[in-house]
Write a protein that holds these residues in place. Structure first.
Motif, PDB file in Angstrom:
ATOM      1  N   SER A 172       0.836  -1.211   0.000  1.00 43.21           N
ATOM      2  CA  SER A 172       0.000   0.000   0.000  1.00 43.21           C
ATOM      3  C   SER A 172       0.869   1.258   0.000  1.00 43.21           C
ATOM      4  O   SER A 172       0.520   2.254  -0.651  1.00 43.21           O
ATOM      5  CB  SER A 172      -0.927  -0.004   1.213  1.00 43.21           C
ATOM      6  OG  SER A 172      -1.892  -1.027   1.089  1.00 43.21           O
ATOM      7  N   ARG A 176       0.615   3.893  -3.087  1.00 37.29           N
ATOM      8  CA  ARG A 176       0.266   5.291  -2.790  1.00 37.29           C
ATOM      9  C   ARG A 176       1.310   6.234  -3.399  1.00 37.29           C
ATOM     10  O   ARG A 176       0.975   7.291  -3.940  1.00 37.29           O
ATOM     11  CB  ARG A 176       0.171   5.458  -1.284  1.00 37.29           C
ATOM     12  CG  ARG A 176      -0.493   6.727  -0.826  1.00 37.29           C
ATOM     13  CD  ARG A 176      -0.884   6.653   0.628  1.00 37.29           C
ATOM     14  NE  ARG A 176      -2.168   5.993   0.816  1.00 37.29           N
ATOM     15  CZ  ARG A 176      -2.352   4.912   1.575  1.00 37.29           C
ATOM     16  NH1 ARG A 176      -1.342   4.362   2.206  1.00 37.29           N
ATOM     17  NH2 ARG A 176      -3.556   4.370   1.687  1.00 37.29           N
ATOM     18  N   GLU A 180      -1.640   5.357  -6.896  1.00 33.80           N
ATOM     19  CA  GLU A 180      -2.733   4.378  -6.909  1.00 33.80           C
ATOM     20  C   GLU A 180      -3.374   4.311  -5.523  1.00 33.80           C
ATOM     21  O   GLU A 180      -3.349   3.287  -4.847  1.00 33.80           O
ATOM     22  CB  GLU A 180      -2.213   3.009  -7.363  1.00 33.80           C
ATOM     23  CG  GLU A 180      -1.651   2.978  -8.755  1.00 33.80           C
ATOM     24  CD  GLU A 180      -2.732   3.132  -9.832  1.00 33.80           C
ATOM     25  OE1 GLU A 180      -3.917   3.059  -9.503  1.00 33.80           O
ATOM     26  OE2 GLU A 180      -2.356   3.339 -11.007  1.00 33.80           O
ATOM     27  N   GLU A 181      -3.953   5.406  -5.125  1.00 33.82           N
ATOM     28  CA  GLU A 181      -4.501   5.526  -3.774  1.00 33.82           C
ATOM     29  C   GLU A 181      -5.634   4.516  -3.511  1.00 33.82           C
ATOM     30  O   GLU A 181      -5.688   3.902  -2.445  1.00 33.82           O
ATOM     31  CB  GLU A 181      -5.029   6.957  -3.577  1.00 33.82           C
ATOM     32  CG  GLU A 181      -5.666   7.231  -2.222  1.00 33.82           C
ATOM     33  CD  GLU A 181      -4.644   7.265  -1.092  1.00 33.82           C
ATOM     34  OE1 GLU A 181      -3.446   7.448  -1.380  1.00 33.82           O
ATOM     35  OE2 GLU A 181      -5.057   7.098   0.071  1.00 33.82           O
ATOM     36  N   LYS A 182      -6.531   4.341  -4.482  1.00 35.61           N
ATOM     37  CA  LYS A 182      -7.668   3.439  -4.261  1.00 35.61           C
ATOM     38  C   LYS A 182      -7.203   1.992  -4.088  1.00 35.61           C
ATOM     39  O   LYS A 182      -7.726   1.248  -3.243  1.00 35.61           O
ATOM     40  CB  LYS A 182      -8.652   3.553  -5.424  1.00 35.61           C
ATOM     41  CG  LYS A 182      -9.397   4.882  -5.460  1.00 35.61           C
ATOM     42  CD  LYS A 182     -10.401   4.917  -6.604  1.00 35.61           C
ATOM     43  CE  LYS A 182     -11.154   6.238  -6.618  1.00 35.61           C
ATOM     44  NZ  LYS A 182     -12.113   6.322  -7.753  1.00 35.61           N
ATOM     45  N   ALA A 183      -6.239   1.582  -4.900  1.00 31.93           N
ATOM     46  CA  ALA A 183      -5.698   0.219  -4.758  1.00 31.93           C
ATOM     47  C   ALA A 183      -5.023   0.066  -3.399  1.00 31.93           C
ATOM     48  O   ALA A 183      -5.157  -0.975  -2.736  1.00 31.93           O
ATOM     49  CB  ALA A 183      -4.715  -0.065  -5.889  1.00 31.93           C
ATOM     50  N   ILE A 185      -5.713   1.605  -0.624  1.00 33.97           N
ATOM     51  CA  ILE A 185      -6.732   1.521   0.439  1.00 33.97           C
ATOM     52  C   ILE A 185      -7.375   0.140   0.459  1.00 33.97           C
ATOM     53  O   ILE A 185      -7.588  -0.462   1.526  1.00 33.97           O
ATOM     54  CB  ILE A 185      -7.801   2.619   0.232  1.00 33.97           C
ATOM     55  CG1 ILE A 185      -7.188   3.996   0.496  1.00 33.97           C
ATOM     56  CG2 ILE A 185      -9.001   2.376   1.131  1.00 33.97           C
ATOM     57  CD1 ILE A 185      -8.094   5.159   0.156  1.00 33.97           C
ATOM     58  N   GLU A 186      -7.692  -0.396  -0.714  1.00 35.22           N
ATOM     59  CA  GLU A 186      -8.324  -1.732  -0.766  1.00 35.22           C
ATOM     60  C   GLU A 186      -7.414  -2.797  -0.179  1.00 35.22           C
ATOM     61  O   GLU A 186      -7.863  -3.705   0.520  1.00 35.22           O
ATOM     62  CB  GLU A 186      -8.689  -2.094  -2.209  1.00 35.22           C
ATOM     63  CG  GLU A 186      -9.987  -1.468  -2.661  1.00 35.22           C
ATOM     64  CD  GLU A 186     -10.645  -2.252  -3.797  1.00 35.22           C
ATOM     65  OE1 GLU A 186     -10.647  -3.485  -3.741  1.00 35.22           O
ATOM     66  OE2 GLU A 186     -11.154  -1.591  -4.719  1.00 35.22           O
ATOM     67  N   TYR A 211      -7.453  -1.937 -11.014  1.00 33.51           N
ATOM     68  CA  TYR A 211      -6.928  -0.576 -11.139  1.00 33.51           C
ATOM     69  C   TYR A 211      -5.870  -0.457 -12.238  1.00 33.51           C
ATOM     70  O   TYR A 211      -5.497   0.646 -12.613  1.00 33.51           O
ATOM     71  CB  TYR A 211      -6.371  -0.103  -9.805  1.00 33.51           C
ATOM     72  CG  TYR A 211      -7.467   0.065  -8.790  1.00 33.51           C
ATOM     73  CD1 TYR A 211      -8.333   1.148  -8.861  1.00 33.51           C
ATOM     74  CD2 TYR A 211      -7.679  -0.894  -7.802  1.00 33.51           C
ATOM     75  CE1 TYR A 211      -9.378   1.296  -7.962  1.00 33.51           C
ATOM     76  CE2 TYR A 211      -8.718  -0.763  -6.894  1.00 33.51           C
ATOM     77  CZ  TYR A 211      -9.563   0.326  -6.978  1.00 33.51           C
ATOM     78  OH  TYR A 211     -10.597   0.459  -6.088  1.00 33.51           O
TER      79      TYR A 211
END
Length: 214
Positions: A172, A176, A180-183, A185-186, A211
């Motif tokens: 993560s 980040r 790739e913030e959404k990836a 977070i997931e 993503y």
């Protein structure tokens, strides 16, 4: 430009500490005395070994109390400690100290382990090794995820939470860094303690594919 992600893995050297316990007070004193690397070993050894097969293993302390001392009530309490909740080994150590102290003060147990079944404290020293797998972007990261060993997944997803001490994992952090913030977070929301490492690999690949535009 963000740095590439270098996939690493760990080799573990296990050492006896020369400290053993035959009853609960001695177990409590041992937990108070041993280094955090010993707490890590006895709470994550079975996790590491069994995540390749099935999730949610107990810890060594609970196993010994259950099997060698046959104190089921305390064994259940120690087994119920949610290791995943702790990103600080000192806090995890104090949790076991509190459980043992409370039980000893209230129950005054006299049980002694049979000869040969004493609890032997050990510790684990991890040596970090670089693997051939490097990712410069999310597509290369996806390809590497399909090939790296489960030891590497363990190192970056589970050991990193304790190393970084903030509950974040290596994957993560890097995702980040490359935007790739959404990836990121997931992946942070995954619970690596309730799924096998191969199952975890599949979920990681699913998230990254989503993503990466696949």
């Amino acid at each position: 430009m963000p740095a590439p992600f270098y996939f690493k893995t760990g080799l573990r050297l296990i050492q006896l500490l020369g400290i053993k316990a035959k009853n609960l007070p001695e177990l409590l004193n041992g937990i108070k005395t041993v280094p955090l690397s010993s707490i890590y070993y006895h709470t994550h050894r079975l996790l590491y070994q069994q995540l390749a097969l099935y999730p949610e293993p107990p810890n060594d302390f609970a196993y010994w109390v259950n099997t060698s001392l046959n104190i089921k009530e305390l064994g259940e309490k120690m087994a119920s400690v949610n290791i995943a909740r702790f990103t600080n080994l000192q806090e995890l150590k104090e949790q076991f100290i509190n459980i043992l102290t409370d039980f000893i003060e209230n129950k005054n147990p006299k049980t002694i382990a049979p000869e040969g079944q004493e609890f032997h404290f050990m510790k684990c020293q991890t040596f970090i090794l670089i693997t051939p797998f490097v990712a410069n972007n999310i597509m290369e990261f996806l390809d590497a995820l399909k090939s790296v060993s489960i030891n590497s997944l363990y190192f970056h997803l589970i050991e990193s939470r304790l190393r970084l001490k903030n509950g974040v994992n290596d994957f993560s952090c890097w995702l980040r860094d490359i935007g790739e913030e959404k990836a990121a977070i997931e992946i942070e929301r995954l619970d690596p303690y309730t799924i096998t490492l191969e199952g975890l690999r599949k979920r990681l690949i699913f998230i990254i594919k989503k993503y990466a535009g696949h």
